[in-house]
Enzyme design. Structure first.
Site, PDB file in Angstrom:
ATOM      1  N   ASP A   1      -2.336  46.847  29.738  1.00 56.78           N
ATOM      2  CA  ASP A   1      -0.885  46.963  29.862  1.00 56.78           C
ATOM      3  C   ASP A   1      -0.346  47.566  28.573  1.00 56.78           C
ATOM      4  O   ASP A   1      -0.882  47.357  27.490  1.00 56.78           O
ATOM      5  CB  ASP A   1      -0.217  45.628  30.211  1.00 56.78           C
ATOM      6  CG  ASP A   1      -0.445  44.549  29.159  1.00 56.78           C
ATOM      7  OD1 ASP A   1      -1.345  44.706  28.307  1.00 56.78           O
ATOM      8  OD2 ASP A   1       0.274  43.536  29.201  1.00 56.78           O
TER       9      ASP A   1
ATOM     10  N   HIS B   1     -37.778  37.582  16.004  1.00 55.90           N
ATOM     11  CA  HIS B   1     -37.561  36.215  16.484  1.00 55.90           C
ATOM     12  C   HIS B   1     -38.937  35.597  16.737  1.00 55.90           C
ATOM     13  O   HIS B   1     -39.793  36.211  17.376  1.00 55.90           O
ATOM     14  CB  HIS B   1     -36.723  36.278  17.761  1.00 55.90           C
ATOM     15  CG  HIS B   1     -36.816  35.081  18.643  1.00 55.90           C
ATOM     16  ND1 HIS B   1     -36.392  33.841  18.249  1.00 55.90           N
ATOM     17  CD2 HIS B   1     -37.262  34.943  19.912  1.00 55.90           C
ATOM     18  CE1 HIS B   1     -36.571  32.989  19.248  1.00 55.90           C
ATOM     19  NE2 HIS B   1     -37.110  33.633  20.264  1.00 55.90           N
TER      20      HIS B   1
ATOM     21  N   TYR C   1     -36.397  26.397  21.619  1.00 53.07           N
ATOM     22  CA  TYR C   1     -36.563  26.309  23.068  1.00 53.07           C
ATOM     23  C   TYR C   1     -38.059  26.213  23.392  1.00 53.07           C
ATOM     24  O   TYR C   1     -38.914  26.607  22.592  1.00 53.07           O
ATOM     25  CB  TYR C   1     -35.911  27.492  23.792  1.00 53.07           C
ATOM     26  CG  TYR C   1     -36.494  28.851  23.487  1.00 53.07           C
ATOM     27  CD1 TYR C   1     -37.641  29.315  24.126  1.00 53.07           C
ATOM     28  CD2 TYR C   1     -35.871  29.692  22.568  1.00 53.07           C
ATOM     29  CE1 TYR C   1     -38.165  30.566  23.857  1.00 53.07           C
ATOM     30  CE2 TYR C   1     -36.386  30.955  22.294  1.00 53.07           C
ATOM     31  CZ  TYR C   1     -37.539  31.384  22.943  1.00 53.07           C
ATOM     32  OH  TYR C   1     -38.060  32.622  22.675  1.00 53.07           O
TER      33      TYR C   1
END
Length: 845
Positions: free
Chosen positions: A566, A246, A277
């Site tokens: 369940d 990156h 960013y």
């Protein structure tokens, strides 16, 4: 960590100087002294497990993994409640840590920008997540974005999402602070120790071998980052993790930031429309990008620290910047921030991070090698939260948070191939900042798993989505004519994605006639052996001591009474049971606890299932068999082996949609014949094939819970509304002691689970035109008080049904609430369940 997973002869390790009290507790060896390993050592020793050794191949305090180059951005808001909780604890903890008077966390806030209408809508959705999970945040206009980040070109910004409690983690400093705390309690940290082998005996880990000696261990935790697959292979465990590079750069000093003294004073900035960013480095700007092509790294080819340095690399996790990949992001950065138009890049690199097929961490203890734990694919953002959860898991036997999204056992066998892990890991990199719909399926590799009915479904125009690798029909275009004339409200663009009005027609046909549902992807386990009954009765909450032919809805609980899953358990013979489970993690849980006289086999891939439901289901099925399918001859929650035409089936009278019908199981080789038999016989009854979209609507109208969405192990049966599946008069089942008194309180009309004061609550949206999808915040008296779990339009009821966790005080029938949907407050009302057919007359006919 070593790129050569071969054991070396054990020798006595170097003994460190005593720097703390005598260690106590089990012997724990943590592999990796990055932010996760240091955080885990701190959390373990704080809980009294102080015999902790942390091994690191590189030098401390900067060992050369991802922690050593991480930009430190911590954004807490995430669609995953679990990841948001991890990040929140990371902010809380790092904010309390200091080294030499310097804080390990800089609470500068976060600002996510929108330059397109689609992104602005997405920011409203993210603000909803923040409100649901209890994170401060607000949508702000372009002018406020400019105030928060003066270097922005305000003219291209439509708005932003400001989160004042986010900020920058000083990862190496935080690692050092926690290392010092753990050392003071008795832990030891040994750098320059390359792990070369994992020792084990009789299915348990016994130690770790390094190039400088062997270390005995009761528990070994791999916190090795992108070396995780290497360490995993030494233990014989696959770690589904793909390292990728990156890009990150720093500019030269900017005149606009001249005179700055603080490392950062403005919020960390996300420009997700271009996968970028930004953060300050005093008078410089750091820029990271996900816009470039995926750059996968082979974890077995990553160089050890000294070899990397010898080849001119700063550290093993830092590769040279590839200029051709960076160029488009530099243009986008200068478009957003005019101050960068005359700036130059000073330095940059391609830093390695870990990605999994679903973007989540890989956590937990291996079943194959007990005592071998994984804490992998964890970013700095979630590091302290993950460490706390794993430490709780190890010391207390379970984490306080629901971790099913991160459980190492969650991946199917088909999702563990190296090709799959690589391809999906690369796609996760591409999608880091994408606007993703909650129903959006992966595009490749597909199709991967298909039921025997797939060809017939394609002929009917099935619209497939994907789950667990399975192709799952959500509706069939062949049913489009049935939707003509239906009075349905117009949907907004977001809720209209991966939806069709055909789903309404299929739900209507199920309620009025009969429909076939492909239930093949549901997991099926065969449990056999002389101890099968005693084992299942001990592991589950309901009474299973019934005659063969009985089917029971029951719960898998943990020792605290939390709902792990369940199940439906069919007793087909005295020592043979078929268990309908939720995931491969259920199989893993049962195998961990099974005694020697019990055999458990996953039969999902070798079998298939069709749900036949609707008021005409008996008219369709009865002529195909000599057995009695009347209500008297084949009661609800009963099973029998029979033949339908030429096909041997196990028929179970169950219904997850609230209508008469059966689940019909056969072997995969006979599946297509079963489908064709039912399809041909059903033509005179108007049979249709129906998909998951209608299925979800119908089950919500009946209030049937979906484990993993509506309830998890953070919830007990009584607050989740499934207390009927608990038989407290049954001795010795897992979780019974923790539930003592809770059911009695409920039976006396007291508040549901007084200790927590919450309840899973049915809501009906007041306006028939409104729809929500799940994970939206619910407001009570104008204040966020809970969140939606499942939601779907109830076509029989003519309104959207939403289930939500709310404070008990707000769960009285008729209570008015609001659900925030893309920034708008949608009115809803607490309803009484079940919303449809409360007397169960349609199922028991």
């Amino acid at each position: 960590m070593s790129s050569t997973p071969t054991a070396t002869p054990a020798s006595r390790p170097r003994e460190p100087e005593a720097v703390g009290p005598e260690p106590v507790g089990p012997k724990v060896v943590v592999i990796g002294a990055g932010i996760v390993g240091c955080s885990l050592a701190d959390e373990l020793t704080a809980r009294g497990w102080t015999d902790v050794t942390v091994l690191e191949q590189g030098p401390l305090p900067a060992p050369g993994g991802s922690t050593s180059h991480a930009p430190g951005l911590v954004f807490q808001t995430n669609p995953s409640k679990t990841l948001a909780e991890f990040a929140r604890y990371t902010v809380e903890k790092f904010g309390s840590l200091h080294v030499d008077g310097v804080s390990c966390f800089d609470r500068v806030g976060g600002l996510e920008l929108a330059t397109t209408p689609e992104r602005l809508a997405e920011l409203h959705r993210r603000a909803g997540y923040a409100a649901a999970w209890g994170i401060r945040g607000e949508i702000v206009g372009a002018a406020r974005c400019k105030e928060l980040w003066p270097l922005l070109d305000e003219s291209v910004v439509l708005g932003g999402f400001h989160t004042p409690d986010d900020g920058l983690a000083r990862a190496l400093l935080a690692a050092r602070a926690q290392q010092e705390r753990a050392t003071a309690r008795g832990a030891r940290f040994l750098d320059r120790h390359t792990v070369t082998g994992i020792e084990q005996r009789d299915g348990r880990v016994t130690g770790v071998v390094t190039d400088r000696g062997a270390f005995p261990a009761d528990h070994v935790v791999s916190a090795a980052g992108f070396w995780g697959p290497v360490i995993g292979r030494m233990a014989g465990i696959d770690v589904p993790l793909q390292p990728l590079a990156h890009q990150y750069v720093q500019t030269r000093p900017l005149p606009e930031l001249a005179g700055a003294t603080a490392e950062a004073s403005r919020p960390i900035l996300r420009f997700q429309d271009r996968d970028l960013y930004f953060r300050e480095h005093t008078d410089r700007i750091g820029i990271g990008t996900y816009a470039h092509r995926p750059l996968p790294i082979d974890p077995f080819a990553v160089l050890p620290y000294d070899e990397a340095r010898g080849q001119g690399m700063d550290m093993p996790s830092s590769y040279p910047l590839t200029a051709e990949d960076w160029a488009p992001s530099w243009d986008d950065s200068r478009w957003l921030i005019p101050a960068l138009r005359d700036a130059e890049v000073d330095e940059g690199f391609n830093g390695v991070f870990s990605f999994t097929p679903d973007g989540m961490p890989v956590l937990g203890e291996s079943r194959q090698v007990r005592g071998f734990w994984l804490a992998e694919a964890v970013w700095v953002t979630h590091s302290a939260g993950v460490a706390r959860a794993v430490a709780e898991w190890m010391v207390d036997g379970r984490p306080a948070l629901d971790l099913h999204e991160c459980d190492l056992a969650r991946f199917e066998e088909a999702q563990r191939s190296p090709s799959y892990v690589r391809e999906r890991g690369c796609q996760q990199f591409v999608e880091v900042y994408d606007v993703l719909h909650p129903l959006q399926p992966m595009e490749s590799p597909r199709p991967l798993r298909v039921s025997p009915f797939h060809a017939r479904q394609q002929e009917l125009g099935a619209y497939f989505l994907e789950g667990g690798g399975w192709e799952r029909p959500h509706w069939y275009e062949a049913n489009a004519p049935l939707a003509d004339g239906l009075d349905l409200p117009e949907r907004d663009a977001w809720s209209a994605r991966y939806w069709s009005p055909v789903a309404a027609a299929e739900a209507k046909a199920t309620r009025e006639k009969v429909a076939l549902y492909d239930m093949t992807p549901l997991r099926r386990l065969e449990v056999t052996g002389p101890g099968a009954l005693a084992f299942l009765d001990r592991m589950t909450s309901n009474n299973l001591r019934k005659k063969p032919g009985a089917v029971t809805y029951t719960l898998l609980l943990d020792e605290t009474g939390g709902i792990r899953s369940d199940l439906t358990v069919a007793r087909l013979a005295p020592d043979r049971f078929q268990v309908g489970a939720n995931s491969i993690a259920d199989l893993d849980w049962l195998l961990r606890h099974a005694p020697g006289d019990v055999q458990i086999r996953d039969i999902t891939s070798g079998t298939c299932c069709i749900g036949v439901w609707g008021p005409l289901a008996r008219d369709l099925v009865q002529p195909l068999t000599r057995d009695d399918f009347s209500h008297e001859g084949f009661g609800y929650f009963r099973a029998k082996d029979t033949y339908l035409g030429h096909v041997p089936v196990t028929a179970m009278r169950l219904s997850y949609v609230g209508e008469l019908g059966w689940e019909l199981y056969t072997t995969a080789d006979l599946g297509l014949r079963l489908w064709d038999t039912l399809w041909e016989a059903g033509q005179e009854h108007g049979v249709i094939a129906a998909g998951r979209s209608a299925f979800n609507s119908l089950r919500l109208e009946k209030g049937y819970r979906s484990w993993g969405t509506d309830m998890t192990d953070e919830h007990d049966p009584y607050e989740a509304g499934v207390g009927f599946a608990v038989r407290m008069d049954k001795d010795g089942f897992v979780g019974r002691q923790a539930l003592e008194g809770r059911g009695q309180a409920l039976g006396q009309g007291l508040e549901n689970r007084v200790a927590s004061g919450r309840r899973l609550t049915p809501l009906l949206l007041d306006d028939p035109a409104h729809v929500v999808l799940g994970k939206e915040p619910v407001y009570v008296d104008g204040v966020p008080a809970g969140y939606v779990t499942s939601a779907s339009y109830g076509y029989t009821l003519g309104r959207c049904v939403a289930y939500a966790w709310l404070p008990t005080a707000a769960t009285a029938t008729g209570t008015a609430v609001q659900i925030e949907y893309f920034g708008a407050k949608v009115p809803a009302t607490v309803a009484e369940e079940p919303l449809f057919d409360p007397k169960m007359t349609r199922i028991r006919r």
